[in-house]
Design a protein around this motif. Structure first.
Motif, PDB file in Angstrom:
ATOM      1  N   LEU A 454     -50.592 -46.665  60.862  1.00 24.83           N
ATOM      2  CA  LEU A 454     -50.676 -45.676  61.149  1.00 24.83           C
ATOM      3  C   LEU A 454     -48.854 -44.873  60.568  1.00 24.83           C
ATOM      4  O   LEU A 454     -49.468 -43.683  60.484  1.00 24.83           O
ATOM      5  N   GLY A 455     -48.188 -45.717  59.638  1.00 25.27           N
ATOM      6  CA  GLY A 455     -47.337 -44.468  59.489  1.00 25.27           C
ATOM      7  C   GLY A 455     -47.434 -43.514  57.993  1.00 25.27           C
ATOM      8  O   GLY A 455     -47.468 -43.242  57.757  1.00 25.27           O
ATOM      9  N   TRP A 456     -48.499 -44.385  57.286  1.00 27.89           N
ATOM     10  CA  TRP A 456     -49.439 -44.001  56.397  1.00 27.89           C
ATOM     11  C   TRP A 456     -49.884 -42.012  56.567  1.00 27.89           C
ATOM     12  O   TRP A 456     -49.845 -42.092  56.242  1.00 27.89           O
ATOM     13  N   PHE A 457     -50.092 -42.605  58.070  1.00 30.40           N
ATOM     14  CA  PHE A 457     -51.433 -42.032  58.675  1.00 30.40           C
ATOM     15  C   PHE A 457     -50.861 -40.656  59.175  1.00 30.40           C
ATOM     16  O   PHE A 457     -50.686 -38.796  58.919  1.00 30.40           O
ATOM     17  N   VAL A 458     -49.500 -41.537  59.803  1.00 33.28           N
ATOM     18  CA  VAL A 458     -48.248 -39.853  60.469  1.00 33.28           C
ATOM     19  C   VAL A 458     -47.765 -38.887  59.323  1.00 33.28           C
ATOM     20  O   VAL A 458     -48.402 -37.927  58.662  1.00 33.28           O
ATOM     21  N   GLY A 459     -47.801 -39.796  57.645  1.00 29.84           N
ATOM     22  CA  GLY A 459     -47.099 -38.689  56.524  1.00 29.84           C
ATOM     23  C   GLY A 459     -48.347 -38.442  55.762  1.00 29.84           C
ATOM     24  O   GLY A 459     -47.937 -37.219  55.885  1.00 29.84           O
ATOM     25  N   GLN A 460     -49.597 -38.744  55.654  1.00 30.73           N
ATOM     26  CA  GLN A 460     -50.505 -37.508  55.529  1.00 30.73           C
ATOM     27  C   GLN A 460     -51.063 -36.378  55.974  1.00 30.73           C
ATOM     28  O   GLN A 460     -51.368 -35.496  55.574  1.00 30.73           O
ATOM     29  N   THR A 461     -51.224 -36.556  57.574  1.00 35.18           N
ATOM     30  CA  THR A 461     -51.024 -35.347  58.600  1.00 35.18           C
ATOM     31  C   THR A 461     -49.627 -34.330  58.432  1.00 35.18           C
ATOM     32  O   THR A 461     -50.104 -33.099  58.499  1.00 35.18           O
ATOM     33  N   MET A 462     -48.706 -34.885  58.560  1.00 33.56           N
ATOM     34  CA  MET A 462     -48.145 -34.143  58.229  1.00 33.56           C
ATOM     35  C   MET A 462     -47.499 -33.665  57.321  1.00 33.56           C
ATOM     36  O   MET A 462     -47.076 -32.329  56.836  1.00 33.56           O
ATOM     37  N   LYS A 463     -47.330 -34.210  55.544  1.00 36.74           N
ATOM     38  CA  LYS A 463     -47.947 -33.394  54.853  1.00 36.74           C
ATOM     39  C   LYS A 463     -48.595 -32.331  54.867  1.00 36.74           C
ATOM     40  O   LYS A 463     -48.559 -31.117  54.181  1.00 36.74           O
ATOM     41  N   ALA A 464     -50.184 -32.505  55.068  1.00 36.94           N
ATOM     42  CA  ALA A 464     -51.247 -31.941  55.548  1.00 36.94           C
ATOM     43  C   ALA A 464     -51.145 -30.362  56.457  1.00 36.94           C
ATOM     44  O   ALA A 464     -51.281 -29.080  56.065  1.00 36.94           O
ATOM     45  N   SER A 465     -49.426 -30.981  57.518  1.00 35.15           N
ATOM     46  CA  SER A 465     -49.423 -29.401  58.208  1.00 35.15           C
ATOM     47  C   SER A 465     -47.855 -28.642  57.231  1.00 35.15           C
ATOM     48  O   SER A 465     -47.343 -27.760  57.941  1.00 35.15           O
ATOM     49  N   LYS A 466     -47.108 -29.378  56.281  1.00 33.06           N
ATOM     50  CA  LYS A 466     -46.718 -28.831  55.502  1.00 33.06           C
ATOM     51  C   LYS A 466     -45.389 -29.023  55.856  1.00 33.06           C
ATOM     52  O   LYS A 466     -44.796 -28.407  56.407  1.00 33.06           O
ATOM     53  N   GLY A 467     -45.437 -29.960  56.842  1.00 28.83           N
ATOM     54  CA  GLY A 467     -44.261 -30.653  57.619  1.00 28.83           C
ATOM     55  C   GLY A 467     -44.140 -29.837  59.127  1.00 28.83           C
ATOM     56  O   GLY A 467     -42.980 -29.865  59.671  1.00 28.83           O
ATOM     57  N   LYS A 468     -44.925 -29.151  59.228  1.00 27.76           N
ATOM     58  CA  LYS A 468     -44.783 -27.685  59.986  1.00 27.76           C
ATOM     59  C   LYS A 468     -45.361 -28.630  61.654  1.00 27.76           C
ATOM     60  O   LYS A 468     -44.777 -27.926  62.850  1.00 27.76           O
ATOM     61  N   ALA A 469     -46.381 -29.147  61.780  1.00 27.75           N
ATOM     62  CA  ALA A 469     -46.561 -29.625  62.701  1.00 27.75           C
ATOM     63  C   ALA A 469     -45.244 -30.539  63.600  1.00 27.75           C
ATOM     64  O   ALA A 469     -44.931 -31.067  63.598  1.00 27.75           O
ATOM     65  N   ASN A 470     -46.061 -30.860  65.191  1.00 32.33           N
ATOM     66  CA  ASN A 470     -44.717 -31.132  66.106  1.00 32.33           C
ATOM     67  C   ASN A 470     -45.021 -32.856  66.195  1.00 32.33           C
ATOM     68  O   ASN A 470     -46.309 -33.435  66.381  1.00 32.33           O
ATOM     69  N   PRO A 471     -43.768 -33.090  66.113  1.00 27.15           N
ATOM     70  CA  PRO A 471     -44.435 -34.298  65.120  1.00 27.15           C
ATOM     71  C   PRO A 471     -44.816 -35.407  66.673  1.00 27.15           C
ATOM     72  O   PRO A 471     -45.620 -36.312  66.761  1.00 27.15           O
ATOM     73  N   MET A 473     -46.092 -34.602  69.241  1.00 25.09           N
ATOM     74  CA  MET A 473     -47.436 -34.058  69.527  1.00 25.09           C
ATOM     75  C   MET A 473     -48.250 -35.096  68.598  1.00 25.09           C
ATOM     76  O   MET A 473     -49.510 -35.400  68.351  1.00 25.09           O
ATOM     77  N   LEU A 474     -48.853 -34.719  66.643  1.00 21.69           N
ATOM     78  CA  LEU A 474     -48.797 -34.994  66.144  1.00 21.69           C
ATOM     79  C   LEU A 474     -49.232 -36.791  66.118  1.00 21.69           C
ATOM     80  O   LEU A 474     -50.525 -37.145  65.999  1.00 21.69           O
ATOM     81  N   ASN A 475     -48.134 -37.654  66.163  1.00 18.89           N
ATOM     82  CA  ASN A 475     -47.929 -39.348  66.978  1.00 18.89           C
ATOM     83  C   ASN A 475     -49.401 -39.705  67.902  1.00 18.89           C
ATOM     84  O   ASN A 475     -49.942 -40.105  67.652  1.00 18.89           O
ATOM     85  N   ASP A 476     -48.810 -38.293  69.300  1.00 17.19           N
ATOM     86  CA  ASP A 476     -49.878 -39.111  70.287  1.00 17.19           C
ATOM     87  C   ASP A 476     -51.166 -39.001  70.066  1.00 17.19           C
ATOM     88  O   ASP A 476     -51.538 -39.654  69.921  1.00 17.19           O
ATOM     89  N   LEU A 477     -51.804 -37.773  69.326  1.00 14.76           N
ATOM     90  CA  LEU A 477     -53.101 -37.247  68.841  1.00 14.76           C
ATOM     91  C   LEU A 477     -53.701 -38.099  68.344  1.00 14.76           C
ATOM     92  O   LEU A 477     -54.712 -38.771  67.839  1.00 14.76           O
ATOM     93  N   LEU A 478     -52.363 -38.045  66.737  1.00 11.53           N
ATOM     94  CA  LEU A 478     -53.292 -39.591  66.291  1.00 11.53           C
ATOM     95  C   LEU A 478     -53.419 -40.444  66.530  1.00 11.53           C
ATOM     96  O   LEU A 478     -54.563 -40.825  65.995  1.00 11.53           O
ATOM     97  N   LYS A 479     -52.554 -41.272  67.210  1.00 14.30           N
ATOM     98  CA  LYS A 479     -53.143 -42.284  68.470  1.00 14.30           C
ATOM     99  C   LYS A 479     -54.297 -42.432  68.855  1.00 14.30           C
ATOM    100  O   LYS A 479     -55.298 -43.628  68.276  1.00 14.30           O
ATOM    101  N   LYS A 480     -54.075 -41.231  69.575  1.00 13.64           N
ATOM    102  CA  LYS A 480     -55.437 -41.038  70.335  1.00 13.64           C
ATOM    103  C   LYS A 480     -56.844 -41.253  69.760  1.00 13.64           C
ATOM    104  O   LYS A 480     -57.519 -42.100  69.570  1.00 13.64           O
ATOM    105  N   LYS A 481     -56.796 -40.269  68.670  1.00 19.26           N
ATOM    106  CA  LYS A 481     -57.580 -40.562  66.938  1.00 19.26           C
ATOM    107  C   LYS A 481     -58.247 -42.026  66.708  1.00 19.26           C
ATOM    108  O   LYS A 481     -59.535 -42.304  66.420  1.00 19.26           O
ATOM    109  N   LEU A 482     -57.322 -42.116  66.187  1.00 19.29           N
ATOM    110  CA  LEU A 482     -57.487 -42.963  65.132  1.00 19.29           C
ATOM    111  C   LEU A 482     -57.945 -44.915  66.046  1.00 19.29           C
ATOM    112  O   LEU A 482     -59.147 -45.672  65.966  1.00 19.29           O
ATOM    113  N   ALA A 483     -58.002 -44.643  67.559  1.00 23.30           N
ATOM    114  CA  ALA A 483     -58.095 -45.751  68.718  1.00 23.30           C
ATOM    115  C   ALA A 483     -59.444 -45.536  68.242  1.00 23.30           C
ATOM    116  O   ALA A 483     -60.416 -46.220  69.405  1.00 23.30           O
TER     117      ALA A 483
END
Lengths: 484, 98
Positions: A454-471, A473-483
């Protein structure tokens, strides 16, 4: 928690009293019209009074009197409406009169106290016996000539306040805390600049040891220690020396010792047998100093808010923890910066940014808070931007750095660099989908139970958003999608 | 507590005043100081029971004060003019190192 030295004959406690000399901030000297400024050419700031010429009479500088009164008020002490100057007699080349004008049994200030905060959160009250006014001495140089000493009287006659504590100090830490609080008080009042390394604040320590409950032991006086850290070291060493001496059956002699900061030890300077006898007597050149009610009232009106009061206010009004408030009020300029930055903003967060990122930056740049590249208004505004969701605290680190480098307002930086946080759900989902589509193998691993990914995915998506994604929201949405 | 006036005290006074008192003169000094002290001791004959101690003969006056203004200094030549020894604007004294 008391400071105890474990000896073979039981526990020992230490008893310390401090005498602090503070050079008074004034344009002219205590008893003459010669200037006090530091660093002038030798003997250019000397009047005939300072040089002890026959027939010259001292006339007291009213400003120095007011500085002493205000400092006394800052020490919660009694301002004595009548005080008397006395001659303290000794012969040394730095003192052309053969005596120092000082005060003996009738000082201008007596019976005060200050409360000092210790690291464990406890507060200790240290009594102040007295504060008196006296003249500073000149300076000698011994290394210019094989058989002569050079005398510069520029400092001779500058006003000093000698502040004598009661023997209430029980550990090196308390001594350090007392000196820091005292320095903070005189700086707030503006009666002394408190710079120990430049000699405008100097400290002598009286140290003795005893088994708890016993009467006071014989003390040794350690002279002229020139930093708070050295005072603490000198006390620690001296107390251990006395315990060892006493346990070996020896006796502590009342003597003057000096601290060797290189070796960290104290050494005999002069013993009681050769001790000076000052033969104090009231100075016939000066009649008693009487303070008018107007002068005392004027001083009271000019008193600034002192660090302890400011600290309590910061705790009460801004909800700061006592320790943080203590850090912020230690220096007046920092306290002023904080108040300017916290006004109308989230004060706790502002305090954290000051004590964290800002202090680190100032340290790195070697700048004082007054020279801060980030204005208090901009810092307060940045905290607003974090709190209203415009930027994440991660992006705030970058914004802070841009403020340091470019001095612009946070709004301008966010606008120019496009750092606004992405809080649009669909935009974040799009980024997550991209990452998931590009890494089917990682997704499979995660779904088969490798939660750590999960940590790796957070890192990748945050990087893709250039750090601008709301952390969040990003966490919640990521967990849902990965599930899935 | 009157301190005994003896040769030891005379020697100590000499040290405190930076005066060298030759050994052969100390006995004479003891006698002289004793005479001076006993002369001043006549003051004890005055009855002061109802007199408050005073710190100065002009008790009712206020101590004159100055404003915090620079009105003096910058007279180095005059200040060091009479020094027995001087160099580069400093007074020179026999080396004193603690």
């Amino acid at each position: 928690m008391s400071y105890i030295i474990k000896g073979e004959t039981g526990d020992w406690e230490i008893v310390v009293g401090l005498e602090v000399h503070c050079e008074v901030i004034s344009k002219a000297k205590l008893f003459s019209g010669a200037p006090t400024a530091f660093g002038a050419e030798a003997n250019t700031q000397v009047s005939f009074v300072d040089a002890g010429f026959p027939g010259m009479l001292p006339v007291i500088n009213h400003e120095c009197v007011e500085q002493a009164i205000k400092t006394g008020m800052g020490l919660n002490a009694t301002v004595n409406k009548k005080s008397i100057f006395a001659r303290k007699n000794y012969y040394y080349a730095d003192l052309p009169n053969g005596y120092q004008i000082s005060q003996s049994d009738k000082p201008i200030i007596s019976d005060g106290y200050i409360d000092v905060d210790l690291e464990n959160g406890e507060t200790r009250r240290i009594g102040i016996e007295r504060l008196h006014l006296e003249q500073d001495a000149g300076k000698l140089m011994h290394d210019q000539h094989p058989s002569k000493s050079f005398v510069d009287l520029n400092r001779a006659g500058v006003a000093l306040m000698e502040i004598v504590s009661r023997p209430d100090i029980r550990s090196p830490e308390e001594a350090g805390a007392y000196l820091r609080e005292l320095r903070s008080i005189v700086r707030y009042i503006g009666s002394c600049d408190g710079n120990m390394d430049e000699g405008s604040m100097r400290c002598d320590a009286n140290v003795s040891v005893r088994h708890p409950g016993d009467p006071l032991g014989t003390r040794a006086e350690i002279k002229n220690v020139n930093s708070i850290r050295f005072v603490m070291q000198a006390i620690e060493y001296e107390a251990k020396r006395q315990v060892e001496l006493l346990e070996e059956g020896g006796k502590v002699v009342q003597e003057t010792r000096k601290f060797d900061s290189v070796k960290g030890i104290t050494k005999t300077m002069r013993s009681k047998e050769t001790a000076v006898d000052y033969r104090y007597f009231y100075d016939p050149d000066l009649i008693p100093l009487r303070l008018s009610d107007e002068t005392i009232e004027k001083c009271r009106k000019e008193m600034p808010e002192l660090p302890s009061a400011k600290k309590n206010r910061f705790v009460k009004d801004f909800g700061l923890p006592a320790y943080d408030a203590g850090q912020l009020v230690a220096e007046k300029e920092i306290a002023e910066y904080f108040e300017a930055a916290a006004k109308g903003h989230d004060a706790k967060k502002v305090a954290n940014y000051i004590m964290g990122d800002l202090f680190a930056t100032l340290n790195k740049l070697g700048k004082s808070i007054k020279e801060s590249p980030v204005s208090p208004e901009n810092l307060g505004r940045m905290v607003d931007l974090i709190n209203d969701g415009t930027i994440s605290s991660r992006i705030a680190k970058d914004v802070f750095q841009f403020m340091v480098d470019e001095g612009k307002s946070p709004d301008q930086i966010v606008e120019e660099k496009g750092l606004k946080q992405v809080t649009d759900t669909s935009a974040i989902e799009k980024i997550i989908d991209d990452v998931i589509n590009e890494n089917p193998d990682k997704v499979a691993e995660y779904r088969s139970g490798k939660d750590k990914l999960l940590g790796w995915f957070v890192g990748q998506t945050m990087k893709a958003s250039k750090g601008k994604a709301n952390p969040g929201m990003l966490n919640d949405l990521l967990k849902k999608k990965l599930a899935g | 507590m009157p301190m005994p006036i003896d040769k030891d005290m005379v020697k100590r006074l000499g040290i405190l005043s930076r005066l060298s008192i030759p050994e052969e003169n100390t006995e004479e000094m003891v006698t002289e100081i004793k005479k001076i002290i006993s002369w001043v001791d006549q003051l004890k004959d005055v009855n002061t029971d109802d007199v408050l101690p005073m710190n100065s003969v002009v008790e009712d006056m206020d101590l004159p004060e100055r404003k915090d203004e620079i009105t003096d200094g910058d007279i180095r030549d005059a200040v060091i003019k009479n020094a027995p020894d001087q160099m580069d604007g400093y007074f020179l004294v026999p080396k004193v190192v603690e």
